[in-house]
Design an enzyme around this catalytic site. Structure first.
Site, PDB file in Angstrom:
ATOM      1  CB  SER A 250      -0.896   0.022   1.245  1.00  0.00           C
ATOM      2  OG  SER A 250      -0.121   0.272   2.416  1.00  0.00           O
ATOM      3  CG  ASP A 251       1.366   5.861  -1.316  1.00  0.00           C
ATOM      4  OD1 ASP A 251       2.252   6.051  -0.450  1.00  0.00           O
ATOM      5  OD2 ASP A 251       1.280   6.568  -2.341  1.00  0.00           O
ATOM      6  CD1 TRP A 252       4.653   5.428   5.050  1.00  0.00           C
ATOM      7  CD2 TRP A 252       4.515   4.171   3.208  1.00  0.00           C
ATOM      8  NE1 TRP A 252       5.752   4.598   5.025  1.00  0.00           N
ATOM      9  CE2 TRP A 252       5.692   3.811   3.901  1.00  0.00           C
ATOM     10  CE3 TRP A 252       4.222   3.501   2.031  1.00  0.00           C
ATOM     11  CZ2 TRP A 252       6.573   2.837   3.454  1.00  0.00           C
ATOM     12  CZ3 TRP A 252       5.090   2.527   1.565  1.00  0.00           C
ATOM     13  CH2 TRP A 252       6.243   2.206   2.270  1.00  0.00           C
TER      14      TRP A 252
END
Length: 495
Positions: A250-252
């Site tokens: 995932s992106d953060w």
């Protein structure tokens, strides 16, 4: 099975840069684990350990399990330099694309891989391969091009270069990450044809041509589904159609669910400790909402990557690790030169003849500052930097007068008003600043739930509330007070 990979870089410049970069990089030799070997490791893990592997332990690291020899992955932001301490800052992604030179970009990837190791990391969060679909895209400078074919060729070369040094890339952000405004909620509605002809070719090249080991899901939605739980993108296309063997991260803070995210193809939630791939995931397995076989596949993918990269305990001492070498400095300059295109040269004005010029006027806010990127997670702290004004003065010498005028203010150059210049209204505590009245609604209605004196009005709350008594969204603030100028004169105020 052991595979030997030989990367050969031919120096098209005839200078020392690529040759120096390639020294000592001839052979990368590591074990490619067979599925059966990984299955044996997975079988020895408890369910608790498996789930712990699916989210970070902190902002950038994954879990290590020493008893089974499972190492940690340590990530660093990219993509045009290592964001983990000072490092060589290469020209940005759009400049790499403007070189039209995959061979050169593969060498740039090798440099980035070497510096990632030298900074103690083994995963570089890049390249950013989103298409520059709109000129208003806030991260266009990170991406390679608005042309899918060019972006694909440059992407594959970048990935090959970095991973030749036993450093994983993470091609980002899958997919259609076209804007930063409302990126966490915007729904990009796109046709299947546009998706495959415009937005996905660079990602496909990263996987099938470059062999990338990690892909990062975007914040936004695509056709109604968040990218971190988008079955079409992460499972149907990435893993099944393209044959991707690595892990999808995932992106953060871009996850929104547990079971849906687990079912639809995401493997690793970052940063840690995980919000959805932790105790919630354990509960989902126990309740039968997520099968343990799904967990095993995610674990196997992460373990597969840990076997490709340089172990953390040897990154700094890896034979390929290097930071800020003369060859790296020379290469950064040559890459910048290759990215520049002269569109017009009236009356053959360039190159300037210092024997005939007595003075040069330099105008603009960008001239006196070395602006090496557009900020954000791709910010690189360079070992050194030279502004255009400094470079011109050094090149011109004493024989040419350089006259500089800043002109307009650059965005971000507005300075905070000093606390000592701010006076709160009567009845406030005896301190400098402005009285802040915080309301739990967006309309300044009713009585404030919090009143305090703020030293300055300069905040970045992000997704957090200004105080525990307020919601994270849907609040309003009113500041009151006086500005006491330190001296008489003309002052420019900006907001």
């Amino acid at each position: 099975m052991r595979t030997r990979v030989l990367i050969r870089i031919r120096n098209r410049f005839g200078g020392p840069a690529l040759a120096a970069l390639a020294l000592g990089l001839g052979v990368c030799d590591w074990a490619l684990p067979a599925r059966a070997d990984l299955d044996k490791v997975v079988a020895q893990l408890t369910l608790e350990e498996k789930i712990a592997l699916l989210s970070g332990t902190n902002e950038m690291d994954t879990l290590a399990i020493p008893r089974l020899g499972i190492p940690s992955l340590r990530m660093a932001d990219g993509p045009h330099g290592v964001r983990n301490g000072r490092a060589t800052c290469l020209p940005t992604g759009v400049a790499m694309g403007a070189s039209w030179n995959p061979r050169l970009i593969q060498a740039a990837g090798m440099l980035l891989g070497r510096e990632t190791l030298a900074r103690g990391c083994n995963v570089l969060l890049g390249p950013c391969v989103n298409i520059q679909r709109s000129p208003l895209g806030g991260r266009n400078f990170e991406s390679f091009s608005e042309d899918p074919l060019l972006a694909a060729r440059i992407t594959a070369a970048y990935v090959k270069g970095v991973q030749s040094q036993r450093v994983s890339t993470s091609a980002k952000h899958l997919a259609c990450n076209n804007e930063e405004v409302d990126r966490g909620s915007v729904d990009v509605v796109v046709s299947e044809r546009a998706l495959h002809e415009i937005y996905l070719p660079a990602f496909r090249a990263a996987v099938q041509d470059g062999g990338c080991w990690s892909v990062m899901a975007a914040y936004n939605k695509v056709n109604g589904q968040y990218c971190s739980e988008n079955h079409l993108l992460l499972t149907d296309i990435l893993k099944e159609q393209w044959g991707f063997q690595g892990f999808a991260v995932s992106d953060w803070h871009a996850c929104h669910s547990t079971a849906e995210t687990a079912h639809n193809g995401l493997d690793l939630e970052m940063p840690g400790p995980g919000e959805y791939f932790s105790h919630r995931l354990a509960a989902a397995v126990q309740e039968g909402l997520v099968r343990e076989e799904e967990i095993d596949d995610k674990v196997r993918r992460i373990l597969w990557v840990t076997r490709q990269v340089e172990p953390l305990e040897t990154t700094n001492g890896a034979p390929n690790a290097a930071l800020d070498t003369p060859g790296h400095r020379d290469f950064a300059r040559r890459l910048a030169e290759d990215a520049m295109v002269l569109l017009k040269n009236d009356r053959a004005l360039l190159p300037l003849d210092r024997k005939r010029i007595r003075s040069i006027a330099v105008i603009g806010p960008n001239a006196a500052v070395a602006r090496l990127g557009g900020g954000g997670s791709s910010t690189v702290e360079p070992v050194y930097s030279v502004s255009p004004l400094e470079g011109l003065r050094a090149l011109a010498g004493d024989g040419v007068q350089i006259n500089y005028e800043r002109g307009c203010l650059q965005e971000g150059e507005v300075l905070d008003i000093a606390t000592s210049f701010l006076v709160p209204p009567e009845g406030s505590p005896a301190e400098c600043g402005l009285r802040g009245e915080y309301f739990d609604n967006p309309d300044l209605a009713g009585s404030p739930v919090l009143t305090r004196v703020d030293a300055t009005v300069a905040f970045q709350w992000g997704a957090q509330a200004p105080a525990s008594a307020l919601p994270a969204d849907g609040f309003s603030v009113r500041w009151t007070g006086r500005l006491m100028a330190p001296t008489s004169g003309t002052f420019r105020l900006g907001i």
